[in-house]
Design a protein around this motif. Structure first.
Motif, PDB file in Angstrom:
ATOM      1  N   VAL A   3      43.544  55.065  55.127  1.00 19.25           N
ATOM      2  CA  VAL A   3      42.391  55.544  54.362  1.00 19.25           C
ATOM      3  C   VAL A   3      42.898  56.522  53.304  1.00 19.25           C
ATOM      4  CG1 VAL A   3      40.208  56.795  54.475  1.00 19.25           C
ATOM      5  CG2 VAL A   3      40.901  55.313  56.370  1.00 19.25           C
ATOM      6  N   ARG A   4      42.507  56.267  52.053  1.00 21.72           N
ATOM      7  CA  ARG A   4      42.899  57.127  50.939  1.00 21.72           C
ATOM      8  C   ARG A   4      41.749  57.238  49.958  1.00 21.72           C
ATOM      9  NH1 ARG A   4      47.030  59.746  52.873  1.00 21.72           N
ATOM     10  NH2 ARG A   4      49.078  59.149  52.155  1.00 21.72           N
ATOM     11  N   GLY A   5      41.436  58.447  49.527  1.00 22.06           N
ATOM     12  CA  GLY A   5      40.414  58.651  48.514  1.00 22.06           C
ATOM     13  C   GLY A   5      39.031  58.230  48.976  1.00 22.06           C
ATOM     14  N   THR A   6      38.207  57.830  48.005  1.00 22.25           N
ATOM     15  CA  THR A   6      36.825  57.413  48.285  1.00 22.25           C
ATOM     16  C   THR A   6      36.673  55.913  48.052  1.00 22.25           C
ATOM     17  OG1 THR A   6      36.184  57.911  46.008  1.00 22.25           O
ATOM     18  CG2 THR A   6      35.875  59.663  47.641  1.00 22.25           C
ATOM     19  N   VAL A   7      37.635  55.178  48.497  1.00 24.29           N
ATOM     20  CA  VAL A   7      37.664  53.729  48.289  1.00 24.29           C
ATOM     21  C   VAL A   7      37.044  53.029  49.495  1.00 24.29           C
ATOM     22  CG1 VAL A   7      39.153  51.771  47.774  1.00 24.29           C
ATOM     23  CG2 VAL A   7      39.810  54.040  47.006  1.00 24.29           C
ATOM     24  N   CYS A  24      38.021  31.203  30.697  1.00 25.96           N
ATOM     25  CA  CYS A  24      37.234  32.391  30.392  1.00 25.96           C
ATOM     26  C   CYS A  24      37.563  32.868  28.985  1.00 25.96           C
ATOM     27  CB  CYS A  24      37.552  33.510  31.380  1.00 25.96           C
ATOM     28  SG  CYS A  24      37.214  33.084  33.100  1.00 25.96           S
ATOM     29  N   ARG A  25      36.565  33.348  28.284  1.00 28.43           N
ATOM     30  CA  ARG A  25      36.801  33.891  26.941  1.00 28.43           C
ATOM     31  C   ARG A  25      37.613  35.179  27.039  1.00 28.43           C
ATOM     32  NH1 ARG A  25      31.685  34.614  23.721  1.00 28.43           N
ATOM     33  NH2 ARG A  25      33.162  34.851  22.031  1.00 28.43           N
ATOM     34  N   LYS A  26      37.317  35.958  28.071  1.00 28.44           N
ATOM     35  CA  LYS A  26      38.039  37.203  28.302  1.00 28.44           C
ATOM     36  C   LYS A  26      38.225  37.364  29.803  1.00 28.44           C
ATOM     37  CE  LYS A  26      38.013  42.089  27.345  1.00 28.44           C
ATOM     38  NZ  LYS A  26      37.311  43.242  26.834  1.00 28.44           N
ATOM     39  N   CYS A  27      39.416  37.739  30.216  1.00 24.37           N
ATOM     40  CA  CYS A  27      39.708  37.882  31.643  1.00 24.37           C
ATOM     41  C   CYS A  27      39.059  39.155  32.191  1.00 24.37           C
ATOM     42  CB  CYS A  27      41.219  37.920  31.872  1.00 24.37           C
ATOM     43  SG  CYS A  27      41.648  38.059  33.625  1.00 24.37           S
ATOM     44  N   VAL A  28      38.314  39.020  33.278  1.00 24.12           N
ATOM     45  CA  VAL A  28      37.653  40.174  33.888  1.00 24.12           C
ATOM     46  C   VAL A  28      38.665  41.124  34.527  1.00 24.12           C
ATOM     47  CG1 VAL A  28      35.499  38.950  34.308  1.00 24.12           C
ATOM     48  CG2 VAL A  28      37.229  39.015  36.090  1.00 24.12           C
ATOM     49  N   PHE A  29      39.869  40.646  34.755  1.00 27.22           N
ATOM     50  CA  PHE A  29      40.892  41.488  35.374  1.00 27.22           C
ATOM     51  C   PHE A  29      41.628  42.363  34.366  1.00 27.22           C
ATOM     52  CE2 PHE A  29      40.400  38.140  38.562  1.00 27.22           C
ATOM     53  CZ  PHE A  29      40.185  38.926  39.683  1.00 27.22           C
ATOM     54  N   ASP A  30      41.435  42.129  33.068  1.00 22.25           N
ATOM     55  CA  ASP A  30      42.148  42.912  32.055  1.00 22.25           C
ATOM     56  C   ASP A  30      41.866  44.409  32.185  1.00 22.25           C
ATOM     57  OD1 ASP A  30      43.385  40.701  31.016  1.00 22.25           O
ATOM     58  OD2 ASP A  30      42.068  40.520  29.271  1.00 22.25           O
ATOM     59  N   LYS A  31      40.599  44.777  32.323  1.00 22.74           N
ATOM     60  CA  LYS A  31      40.252  46.196  32.428  1.00 22.74           C
ATOM     61  C   LYS A  31      40.809  46.797  33.720  1.00 22.74           C
ATOM     62  CE  LYS A  31      36.480  49.525  32.596  1.00 22.74           C
ATOM     63  NZ  LYS A  31      37.269  50.378  33.435  1.00 22.74           N
ATOM     64  N   VAL A  32      40.660  46.070  34.815  1.00 22.77           N
ATOM     65  CA  VAL A  32      41.168  46.558  36.105  1.00 22.77           C
ATOM     66  C   VAL A  32      42.657  46.841  36.004  1.00 22.77           C
ATOM     67  CG1 VAL A  32      41.552  45.953  38.527  1.00 22.77           C
ATOM     68  CG2 VAL A  32      39.407  45.311  37.419  1.00 22.77           C
ATOM     69  N   PHE A  33      43.402  45.895  35.446  1.00 23.95           N
ATOM     70  CA  PHE A  33      44.847  46.058  35.401  1.00 23.95           C
ATOM     71  C   PHE A  33      45.306  47.025  34.313  1.00 23.95           C
ATOM     72  CE2 PHE A  33      44.596  42.762  38.438  1.00 23.95           C
ATOM     73  CZ  PHE A  33      45.667  43.049  39.281  1.00 23.95           C
ATOM     74  N   SER A  92      40.201  59.046  44.335  1.00 24.60           N
ATOM     75  CA  SER A  92      38.946  59.713  44.680  1.00 24.60           C
ATOM     76  C   SER A  92      37.964  59.812  43.526  1.00 24.60           C
ATOM     77  CB  SER A  92      39.244  61.129  45.198  1.00 24.60           C
ATOM     78  OG  SER A  92      40.070  61.054  46.335  1.00 24.60           O
ATOM     79  N   LYS A  93      38.403  59.494  42.317  1.00 24.93           N
ATOM     80  CA  LYS A  93      37.482  59.594  41.180  1.00 24.93           C
ATOM     81  C   LYS A  93      37.646  58.376  40.280  1.00 24.93           C
ATOM     82  CE  LYS A  93      40.590  62.330  38.307  1.00 24.93           C
ATOM     83  NZ  LYS A  93      40.765  63.526  37.541  1.00 24.93           N
ATOM     84  N   GLY A  94      36.672  58.183  39.425  1.00 23.68           N
ATOM     85  CA  GLY A  94      36.708  57.028  38.541  1.00 23.68           C
ATOM     86  C   GLY A  94      35.717  55.977  39.011  1.00 23.68           C
ATOM     87  N   LEU A  95      35.501  54.990  38.170  1.00 23.50           N
ATOM     88  CA  LEU A  95      34.491  53.982  38.468  1.00 23.50           C
ATOM     89  C   LEU A  95      35.056  52.702  39.069  1.00 23.50           C
ATOM     90  CD1 LEU A  95      32.353  54.355  35.224  1.00 23.50           C
ATOM     91  CD2 LEU A  95      31.882  55.286  37.489  1.00 23.50           C
ATOM     92  N   ASP A  96      36.280  52.368  38.750  1.00 20.62           N
ATOM     93  CA  ASP A  96      36.832  51.091  39.183  1.00 20.62           C
ATOM     94  C   ASP A  96      37.437  51.194  40.577  1.00 20.62           C
ATOM     95  OD1 ASP A  96      38.404  48.788  39.614  1.00 20.62           O
ATOM     96  OD2 ASP A  96      38.454  48.434  37.459  1.00 20.62           O
ATOM     97  N   SER A  97      36.738  50.650  41.558  1.00 18.53           N
ATOM     98  CA  SER A  97      37.193  50.745  42.941  1.00 18.53           C
ATOM     99  C   SER A  97      38.473  49.958  43.196  1.00 18.53           C
ATOM    100  CB  SER A  97      36.098  50.262  43.899  1.00 18.53           C
ATOM    101  OG  SER A  97      35.017  51.156  43.876  1.00 18.53           O
ATOM    102  N   MET A  98      38.702  48.878  42.440  1.00 22.24           N
ATOM    103  CA  MET A  98      39.937  48.113  42.624  1.00 22.24           C
ATOM    104  C   MET A  98      41.145  48.945  42.195  1.00 22.24           C
ATOM    105  SD  MET A  98      38.772  44.274  41.510  1.00 22.24           S
ATOM    106  CE  MET A  98      40.311  43.477  41.960  1.00 22.24           C
TER     107      MET A  98
END
Length: 196
Positions: A115-119, A46-55, A76-82
């Motif tokens: 169960v925690r947050g809105t995940v 991969c040119r760029k790892c998709v996991f970089d932003k998540v981590f 409970s907030k934010g865009l990244d569910s992981m």
């Protein structure tokens, strides 16, 4: 949508046993101390790892590993569910207790999770059971599908690739998990052959 419900059935919440609570808290502490346990190894180009932003987000959340309330807010907030699943999971370690657990039925197996947050439940289950080669796939499933990647999970390893690139250890492990017997004469599934 109906197909998803056939595979993942959510059950009610219950008070966990002491042994189950200790297991959940132990795994949450391990993740709080070492978020890298969740990161798959790379076997692709991969040119760029998709996991970089998540981590990157996970590393930010890990700094709050002792603050239960802050972690629950992050879950409970934010865009990244992981990353939110990670925050929710390590909030259990910060709390030091598990008030209630839900149960999902996956492939006929009852799987407990907190169960925690809105995940979404599958992400929480995959994150909280990161040490189970099959259940941890739930954590990665959405991102892997969206990016068209391949993920191989066995033992305590996960390997990601941008092309079909099964690691030899994965093939070996999968080979021995099958219910079939392989010998020089072919494949034996365990059923007697019937003549017609």
């Amino acid at each position: 949508m109906a197909e998803k419900n056939k595979r993942l059935h959510i059950r009610g919440v219950k008070q966990p046993s002491k042994r189950l609570e200790d297991d959940v808290i132990g795994r949450a502490k391990d993740l709080a101390d070492n978020p890298g346990l969740l990161r798959p190894l790379c076997a692709g180009n991969c040119r760029k790892c998709v996991f970089d932003k998540v981590f990157k987000d996970i590393d930010k959340y890990a700094k709050y590993r002792g603050d239960e309330q802050a972690l629950i807010k992050m879950a409970s907030k934010g865009l990244d569910s992981m990353a939110k699943a990670y925050a929710g999971t390590i909030s259990v370690a910060a709390a030091g207790k598990v008030p209630l657990m839900a149960t999902a039925v996956i492939g006929g197996q009852r799987v407990p999770y907190v169960v925690r947050g809105t995940v979404p439940a599958p992400l929480l289950i995959g994150c909280q059971h990161y040490d189970d080669p099959k259940l941890r796939l739930l954590y990665y499933n959405g991102l892997i599908k969206k990016q068209g990647l391949h993920l191989y999970s066995w033992g305590d390893k996960s390997v990601c690739s941008d092309a079909p690139n099964m690691p030899e250890d994965y093939l070996y492990d999968t080979w021995w998990e099958t219910p079939y017997k392989f010998d020089g004469d072919g494949i034996d599934c365990g059923h007697e052959a019937t003549s017609r």
